[in-house]
Design an enzyme around this catalytic site. Structure first.
Site, short mmCIF file in Angstrom:
data_model
loop_
_atom_site.label_atom_id
_atom_site.label_comp_id
_atom_site.label_asym_id
_atom_site.label_seq_id
_atom_site.Cartn_x
_atom_site.Cartn_y
_atom_site.Cartn_z
N LYS A 53 -13.20 -1.02 15.45
CA LYS A 53 -13.54 -2.40 15.10
C LYS A 53 -15.02 -2.53 14.76
CE LYS A 53 -10.65 -3.93 18.93
NZ LYS A 53 -10.71 -4.47 20.30
N ASP A 110 -20.21 2.35 11.99
CA ASP A 110 -21.35 1.73 12.67
C ASP A 110 -22.35 2.77 13.17
OD1 ASP A 110 -19.59 2.70 14.59
OD2 ASP A 110 -19.25 0.77 15.57
N ASP A 113 -22.38 9.55 16.47
CA ASP A 113 -22.89 10.02 17.76
C ASP A 113 -22.66 11.53 17.82
OD1 ASP A 113 -23.79 9.91 20.40
OD2 ASP A 113 -21.86 9.29 21.19
N LYS A 141 -27.31 8.81 15.84
CA LYS A 141 -27.87 9.32 17.10
C LYS A 141 -27.86 10.85 17.00
CE LYS A 141 -26.16 6.70 20.74
NZ LYS A 141 -25.28 6.63 21.94
N PHE A 162 -27.67 4.31 24.79
CA PHE A 162 -26.43 3.57 24.49
C PHE A 162 -26.82 2.20 23.94
CE2 PHE A 162 -22.50 1.33 24.88
CZ PHE A 162 -21.59 2.31 24.52
N ASP A 169 -19.98 -2.16 20.92
CA ASP A 169 -19.60 -2.75 22.20
C ASP A 169 -19.84 -1.81 23.37
OD1 ASP A 169 -17.43 -0.91 21.49
OD2 ASP A 169 -16.40 -1.76 23.23
N ARG A 175 -20.27 -7.28 21.15
CA ARG A 175 -20.12 -7.12 19.70
C ARG A 175 -20.74 -8.29 18.94
NH1 ARG A 175 -16.46 -2.88 18.66
NH2 ARG A 175 -14.74 -2.68 20.12
#
Ligand code: IMP
Length: 188
Positions: A53, A110, A113, A141, A162, A169, A175
């Protein structure tokens, strides 16, 4: 309607958040990325593929900065923290509704990682006969990378913290923040 103090607490001014990128910084960066994509994809009618999402918020702003003919689709893949994660196994929870053979695909994510999700997804889309598959990510990241992932258009490089907000989220919370922030204490 109840008027207890709990209802008055502002999520946007939550002291557990340290702003990393303001709403203005995010929008300025997205405009520049959109202009770049507009130049690179003129006449190619690309298909933007948003990863649900988290990327929806970014995708929604980015596509309004890309001034060419395009279309958009969504995919959902198994989420962060799932038990299959450490094995590198990724599950498609919602697939594309259209064939992509011969199409120019731009995956919109988004954050990259470890790279497990994206390395799987990009290979999967390439195997379907797309003319090209490129990646646009708002955040990278890089320190945490376990699988190599080439990011063709990047918003910002970030350190190993984080982060939440602007679609990202923690347990489905945050969010809705208009900015991106470091979550100082996830237990709080
Ligand atoms: P990867 O497979 O490790 O690259 O993970 C990608 C996904 O993990 C992203 O799409 C996010 O959903 C989630 N994720 C990774 N880091 C963060 C973070 O700092 N905040 C929120 N979600 C994150």
């Amino acid at each position: 309607m109840a008027t207890s103090s709990a209802h008055m607490e502002s999520e946007f001014h939550n002291p557990n958040l340290e702003v990393l990128f303001s709403a203005e910084e995010i929008q300025a960066r997205i405009k520049a990325m959109g202009a770049e994509i507009t130049r690179d994809y003129a006449g190619l009618n690309p298909l933007l593929v948003g990863v649900l999402k988290g990327a929806c918020f970014f995708l929604s702003d980015l596509m309004r900065s890309i001034d060419i003919k395009l279309s958009v689709e969504f995919m959902a893949i198994s989420s962060y923290g799932s038990s299959t994660r450490t094995s590198g196994e990724v599950r498609i929870l919602k697939d594309l509704d259209v064939p992509i053979e011969g199409r120019h695909i731009i995956v919109v994510e988004d954050i990259v990682d470890t790279g497990l999700t994206l390395s799987y997804l990009l290979a999967n889309l390439k195997s379907r006969g797309a003319a090209s598959v490129k990646l646009v990510a708002l955040l990278d990241k890089h320190e945490r990378r376990e699988r190599p992932v080439e990011i063709d258009y990047l918003g910002f490089q970030i350190p190993d913290h984080f982060v939440v907000g602007y679609g990202l989220d923690f347990a489905e919370r945050y969010r809705n923040l208009p900015f991106i922030a470091v979550l100082k204490n996830p237990e709080a």
